[in-house]
Design a protein around this motif. Sequence first.
Motif, PDB file in Angstrom:
ATOM      1  N   THR A  83     -38.416 -28.879  30.016  1.00 46.45           N
ATOM      2  CA  THR A  83     -37.017 -28.845  29.834  1.00 46.45           C
ATOM      3  C   THR A  83     -36.565 -29.781  30.557  1.00 46.45           C
ATOM      4  N   GLY A  84     -36.848 -30.089  31.833  1.00 42.94           N
ATOM      5  CA  GLY A  84     -36.197 -31.016  32.749  1.00 42.94           C
ATOM      6  C   GLY A  84     -36.514 -32.528  32.325  1.00 42.94           C
ATOM      7  N   VAL A  85     -37.813 -32.618  32.055  1.00 42.83           N
ATOM      8  CA  VAL A  85     -38.088 -34.025  31.472  1.00 42.83           C
ATOM      9  C   VAL A  85     -37.644 -34.322  30.297  1.00 42.83           C
ATOM     10  N   ASN A  86     -37.581 -33.303  29.578  1.00 47.34           N
ATOM     11  CA  ASN A  86     -37.187 -33.890  27.978  1.00 47.34           C
ATOM     12  C   ASN A  86     -35.670 -34.030  28.164  1.00 47.34           C
ATOM     13  N   SER A  87     -34.915 -33.442  28.846  1.00 51.48           N
ATOM     14  CA  SER A  87     -33.357 -33.543  29.031  1.00 51.48           C
ATOM     15  C   SER A  87     -33.138 -35.035  29.494  1.00 51.48           C
ATOM     16  N   ILE A  88     -33.976 -35.740  30.002  1.00 46.56           N
ATOM     17  CA  ILE A  88     -33.694 -37.193  30.549  1.00 46.56           C
ATOM     18  C   ILE A  88     -34.634 -38.301  29.691  1.00 46.56           C
ATOM     19  N   ILE A  89     -35.614 -37.977  29.196  1.00 44.85           N
ATOM     20  CA  ILE A  89     -36.346 -38.800  28.207  1.00 44.85           C
ATOM     21  C   ILE A  89     -35.804 -39.065  26.915  1.00 44.85           C
ATOM     22  N   ASN A  90     -35.058 -40.075  26.658  1.00 45.98           N
ATOM     23  CA  ASN A  90     -34.270 -40.247  25.424  1.00 45.98           C
ATOM     24  C   ASN A  90     -34.979 -40.473  24.098  1.00 45.98           C
ATOM     25  N   GLU A  91     -34.439 -40.782  22.881  1.00 44.23           N
ATOM     26  CA  GLU A  91     -35.062 -40.649  21.875  1.00 44.23           C
ATOM     27  C   GLU A  91     -36.053 -41.993  21.416  1.00 44.23           C
ATOM     28  N   ASN A  92     -35.557 -42.977  22.324  1.00 47.64           N
ATOM     29  CA  ASN A  92     -36.556 -44.469  22.435  1.00 47.64           C
ATOM     30  C   ASN A  92     -37.839 -44.115  22.717  1.00 47.64           C
ATOM     31  N   TYR A  93     -38.132 -42.827  23.475  1.00 44.36           N
ATOM     32  CA  TYR A  93     -39.702 -42.794  24.011  1.00 44.36           C
ATOM     33  C   TYR A  93     -40.129 -41.414  23.511  1.00 44.36           C
ATOM     34  N   ASN A  94     -41.484 -41.465  23.215  1.00 42.37           N
ATOM     35  CA  ASN A  94     -42.315 -40.090  22.705  1.00 42.37           C
ATOM     36  C   ASN A  94     -42.679 -39.610  24.154  1.00 42.37           C
ATOM     37  N   LEU A  95     -42.602 -38.389  24.310  1.00 42.30           N
ATOM     38  CA  LEU A  95     -43.077 -37.596  25.371  1.00 42.30           C
ATOM     39  C   LEU A  95     -44.449 -36.985  25.021  1.00 42.30           C
ATOM     40  N   PHE A  96     -45.160 -37.315  25.860  1.00 44.37           N
ATOM     41  CA  PHE A  96     -46.905 -36.716  25.792  1.00 44.37           C
ATOM     42  C   PHE A  96     -47.306 -35.846  26.651  1.00 44.37           C
ATOM     43  N   VAL A  97     -47.477 -34.516  26.344  1.00 48.26           N
ATOM     44  CA  VAL A  97     -47.587 -33.606  27.466  1.00 48.26           C
ATOM     45  C   VAL A  97     -49.120 -33.084  27.443  1.00 48.26           C
ATOM     46  N   ARG A  98     -49.868 -33.195  28.454  1.00 50.11           N
ATOM     47  CA  ARG A  98     -51.212 -32.793  28.500  1.00 50.11           C
ATOM     48  C   ARG A  98     -51.732 -32.059  29.880  1.00 50.11           C
ATOM     49  N   GLY A  99     -52.900 -31.613  30.187  1.00 49.66           N
ATOM     50  CA  GLY A  99     -53.277 -30.857  31.282  1.00 49.66           C
ATOM     51  C   GLY A  99     -54.518 -32.152  31.829  1.00 49.66           C
ATOM     52  N   ILE A 100     -54.580 -32.261  32.734  1.00 50.09           N
ATOM     53  CA  ILE A 100     -55.757 -33.391  33.568  1.00 50.09           C
ATOM     54  C   ILE A 100     -57.059 -32.679  32.926  1.00 50.09           C
ATOM     55  N   ASP A 101     -57.270 -31.552  33.128  1.00 51.06           N
ATOM     56  CA  ASP A 101     -58.304 -30.554  33.014  1.00 51.06           C
ATOM     57  C   ASP A 101     -59.069 -30.740  31.467  1.00 51.06           C
ATOM     58  N   ASP A 102     -58.014 -31.360  30.594  1.00 59.08           N
ATOM     59  CA  ASP A 102     -58.482 -31.647  29.081  1.00 59.08           C
ATOM     60  C   ASP A 102     -59.480 -32.789  29.105  1.00 59.08           C
ATOM     61  N   TYR A 103     -59.554 -33.410  30.030  1.00 61.48           N
ATOM     62  CA  TYR A 103     -60.264 -34.746  29.882  1.00 61.48           C
ATOM     63  C   TYR A 103     -61.426 -34.771  30.363  1.00 61.48           C
ATOM     64  N   LYS A 104     -62.762 -35.286  30.024  1.00 57.35           N
ATOM     65  CA  LYS A 104     -63.739 -35.489  30.819  1.00 57.35           C
ATOM     66  C   LYS A 104     -63.967 -36.574  31.378  1.00 57.35           C
ATOM     67  N   ASP A 105     -63.176 -37.792  31.140  1.00 53.52           N
ATOM     68  CA  ASP A 105     -62.953 -38.901  31.838  1.00 53.52           C
ATOM     69  C   ASP A 105     -61.561 -39.381  31.410  1.00 53.52           C
ATOM     70  N   PHE A 106     -61.055 -40.488  32.058  1.00 54.56           N
ATOM     71  CA  PHE A 106     -59.639 -40.927  31.864  1.00 54.56           C
ATOM     72  C   PHE A 106     -59.656 -42.237  31.013  1.00 54.56           C
ATOM     73  N   SER A 107     -60.664 -42.497  30.247  1.00 49.57           N
ATOM     74  CA  SER A 107     -60.652 -43.634  29.374  1.00 49.57           C
ATOM     75  C   SER A 107     -59.729 -44.029  28.593  1.00 49.57           C
ATOM     76  N   THR A 108     -59.353 -42.933  28.057  1.00 51.07           N
ATOM     77  CA  THR A 108     -58.043 -43.067  26.961  1.00 51.07           C
ATOM     78  C   THR A 108     -56.707 -43.247  27.839  1.00 51.07           C
ATOM     79  N   ILE A 109     -56.679 -42.984  29.085  1.00 50.33           N
ATOM     80  CA  ILE A 109     -55.253 -43.263  29.483  1.00 50.33           C
ATOM     81  C   ILE A 109     -55.319 -44.594  30.006  1.00 50.33           C
TER      82      ILE A 109
END
Length: 332
Positions: A83-109
Amino acid sequence: MVTIKDIAKLANVSHTTVSRALNDSPLIKPGTKKKILEIASQLNYTPNFNAKSLVMQKSHTIGLFFTSISNGTSPSFFADTVTGVNSIINENYNLFVRGIDDYKDFSTIHHKRFDGIILMSQREVDNAFIYHVLNQKIPIVVINREVDDQSIINILSNDREGSCQAVKYLVKKGHRDIAIIEGIKGFKSTLERREGYLQALIQQKIPIRNEYIVQGNYDMQSGYRAMEKLLSLKNPPTAVFCSNDDMAVGALNAAFAKGLNVPKDISVIGFDDIQIAQYTNPSLTTVKKPIEKISRLGAEKILEIVENTEQKGEKIFVETELIKRKTVASRK
């Protein structure tokens, strides 16, 4: 679909001039800019962010990462952060939400996928993720946990001081048999809140009893189980400090199940001041950790860096506050 070239034709200018006007460039004369913006408005022009991304090498995506979404992040903590982040990130940006533990490695970041990243950090193992992001030259703001790197913007609250004040308040109310229900092992917040609890007991010259230190898991069920354990002791505590509100709600219910009256028979304090805290019966005394405010600040800072391409490290502390409600009574 209306394009920049259509606007350029009607305005009798080059498409470069239109692009600059739409991006509020100071290189365009005010009169020309006004004319272009009026035409764009009349034609209901909307920017093609995919095309813009290719030209500007921007993804128009802000990442909001948690240590884990499924393990140790309570629904209320998650909701307040988003809620806090979304109230500031305007419609010009997509907000991507994820847990670090979802990743085996960080190559896609990498920098082609993210313009900036906000990390709601709960453990020191997140440092591997932080340094991967820095190596990828992606701007990052770390919230909730203190990091040593002076080049990073770091926003957090003083959990140790907040929990220390809560336990001192219980002592002031005449309690000496004070227990703690802890959060997840390895989480920085768990350690800080435990340290605050111990600090208060030491300062108030109250003996530390190991059986009064019980492990929880930051969810209601673990708070219920921990309170059951404390109430089964030969000398149960008269007051319990819970390391978050979700566990405090569980603890309250365990006390009620045993036929106890809160706060007459046992006092309870939580931590965070989630929305439900004021609606429990009785309403929960707790330490307000302004998660939403911390998250808003994090979002403001990441947008500043992304849009101005400058990052200066700083530490910002947001104060905690003891919210006195109805779950603490004086001990005679």
